[in-house]
Design a protein around this motif. Structure first.
Motif, PDB file in Angstrom:
ATOM      1  N   LEU A  39       2.979 -45.756 -48.676  1.00  0.00           N
ATOM      2  CA  LEU A  39       2.986 -46.537 -49.390  1.00  0.00           C
ATOM      3  C   LEU A  39       1.432 -45.990 -50.367  1.00  0.00           C
ATOM      4  O   LEU A  39       0.528 -45.723 -49.596  1.00  0.00           O
ATOM      5  N   GLY A  40       1.046 -47.323 -51.382  1.00  0.00           N
ATOM      6  CA  GLY A  40       0.491 -46.347 -52.528  1.00  0.00           C
ATOM      7  C   GLY A  40       0.368 -45.132 -52.790  1.00  0.00           C
ATOM      8  O   GLY A  40       1.295 -44.016 -52.598  1.00  0.00           O
ATOM      9  N   GLU A  57       0.113 -47.461 -43.820  1.00  0.00           N
ATOM     10  CA  GLU A  57       1.252 -47.888 -44.533  1.00  0.00           C
ATOM     11  C   GLU A  57       2.115 -47.067 -44.638  1.00  0.00           C
ATOM     12  O   GLU A  57       2.120 -46.300 -45.439  1.00  0.00           O
ATOM     13  N   LEU A  58       3.115 -46.970 -44.252  1.00  0.00           N
ATOM     14  CA  LEU A  58       4.326 -46.682 -44.521  1.00  0.00           C
ATOM     15  C   LEU A  58       5.764 -47.026 -44.543  1.00  0.00           C
ATOM     16  O   LEU A  58       5.591 -48.269 -43.709  1.00  0.00           O
ATOM     17  N   GLY A  59       6.727 -46.698 -45.347  1.00  0.00           N
ATOM     18  CA  GLY A  59       7.878 -47.839 -44.875  1.00  0.00           C
ATOM     19  C   GLY A  59       9.003 -46.791 -45.917  1.00  0.00           C
ATOM     20  O   GLY A  59       8.998 -46.024 -45.972  1.00  0.00           O
ATOM     21  N   ILE A  60       9.777 -47.828 -46.174  1.00  0.00           N
ATOM     22  CA  ILE A  60      11.722 -47.440 -46.142  1.00  0.00           C
ATOM     23  C   ILE A  60      11.574 -48.232 -48.149  1.00  0.00           C
ATOM     24  O   ILE A  60      11.439 -49.460 -47.898  1.00  0.00           O
ATOM     25  N   GLY A 134      10.553 -39.008 -47.878  1.00  0.00           N
ATOM     26  CA  GLY A 134      10.299 -38.771 -49.595  1.00  0.00           C
ATOM     27  C   GLY A 134      10.835 -38.429 -50.990  1.00  0.00           C
ATOM     28  O   GLY A 134      12.232 -38.605 -50.001  1.00  0.00           O
ATOM     29  N   ASN A 135      10.607 -38.731 -51.733  1.00  0.00           N
ATOM     30  CA  ASN A 135      10.913 -39.045 -52.835  1.00  0.00           C
ATOM     31  C   ASN A 135      11.401 -37.916 -54.076  1.00  0.00           C
ATOM     32  O   ASN A 135      10.052 -37.899 -55.235  1.00  0.00           O
ATOM     33  N   SER A 140       4.699 -38.695 -52.496  1.00  0.00           N
ATOM     34  CA  SER A 140       5.511 -39.754 -50.792  1.00  0.00           C
ATOM     35  C   SER A 140       5.463 -39.282 -49.610  1.00  0.00           C
ATOM     36  O   SER A 140       5.623 -40.008 -48.911  1.00  0.00           O
ATOM     37  N   TYR A 141       5.542 -38.537 -49.084  1.00  0.00           N
ATOM     38  CA  TYR A 141       5.537 -37.750 -47.574  1.00  0.00           C
ATOM     39  C   TYR A 141       3.857 -36.977 -47.331  1.00  0.00           C
ATOM     40  O   TYR A 141       3.597 -35.954 -46.009  1.00  0.00           O
TER      41      TYR A 141
END
Length: 276
Positions: A39-40, A57-60, A134-135, A140-141
């Protein structure tokens, strides 16, 4: 200070940016897959040596009907795990129906002066078949973690965090202070609209130099940089500043100049900057 031409140019630049942003958003609404990511937007995480534990922070992008495990790999570059820092885990679990989770990094504080040390964190796997890692872009990753040293000639880290910026004779507004991406000693990134000309927060890199070895006060310099591109009749606006800092009062005073790239001057001013 007469900002009329500058403000007109800034408005035009902001309008173009808004149109471009809307266009990008519309083209990607139905194309983005569901994924796990940090995130971020910053690709670097600066962890002050004396700053204690920080949370990452990590998220989906879409909650799942079951718990999701996000696994990541840690690679030492100049930092050594267990010597310079510790991490709470190499995976996190996002509970069913939730969007995010976190892990922690704890730098090891010592009294030794050394250069900033780095390691990387890369998401390598996500347990749900409906999510990818990732995106497409590395942002992102992948993250680079910089452990910045606190045993530097100056304590520029006194101004890390939220700042109060006063434009003497004008407005008082906010900003933030941080280390640079390399965690260099005696460098403070001030993100704010220091000339208060309406363009919004801009990052300025300020270099601190003590008056003498061990001194708690000294000089600050922000070399000339582009503050706004093509903002006045096709010319850039350039910002530069020199000033002083005092660790006892936690005060930075900047005497700045805002000039046009053809040599014309928009004016000068003074900032007083303190922690919030």
């Amino acid at each position: 200070m007469n900002y009329n031409k500058l403000i007109k140019g800034l408005f035009f630049v902001a309008l173009l940016a808004t149109v471009a942003s809307c266009s990008d958003d519309e083209s990607n609404v139905f194309e983005d897959p569901h994924f796990a990511s940090f995130l971020g937007l910053n690709t670097s995480i600066v962890a002050p040596e004396n700053g204690g534990t920080i949370s990452v922070e990590l998220g989906i992008t879409e909650p799942q009907n079951q718990d999701v495990t996000i696994t990541f790999a840690i690679t030492d570059i100049t930092a050594v795990q267990g010597v310079d820092y510790t991490v709470s885990s190499t995976s996190v679990v996002v509970p069913a129906g939730e969007y995010n989770s976190n892990f922690t990094i704890t730098p090891v504080d010592n009294d030794v002066f050394n250069e900033a040390k780095t390691f990387t964190v890369e998401i390598t796997d996500v347990s749900s078949a409906g999510l990818q890692v990732g995106n497409f872009d590395e942002q992102s990753y992948f993250r680079t973690v910089v452990i910045s040293n606190d045993d530097c000639p100056t304590e520029s880290n006194l101004w890390w965090g939220n700042l109060v910026v006063q434009n003497v004779g004008g407005a008082t507004f906010g900003g933030t202070g941080s280390a640079n991406d390399s965690g260099d000693c005696d460098v403070l990134i001030i993100t704010s609209d220091l000339p208060d000309a309406g363009i919004g927060p801009v990052p300025f890199e300020a270099t601190f130099t003590p008056n003498s070895p061990g001194a708690t006060s000294g000089t600050v310099e922000i070399p000339s940089q582009i503050y706004c591109t093509n903002c006045s009749e096709g010319f850039d606006a350039l910002y530069s500043a020199t000033g002083t800092y005092d660790e006892a009062s936690e005060t930075i005073i900047l005497f700045y100049s805002l000039d046009r790239s053809d040599g014309a001057s928009f004016g000068t001013g003074t900032n007083i900057i303190t922690p919030e």
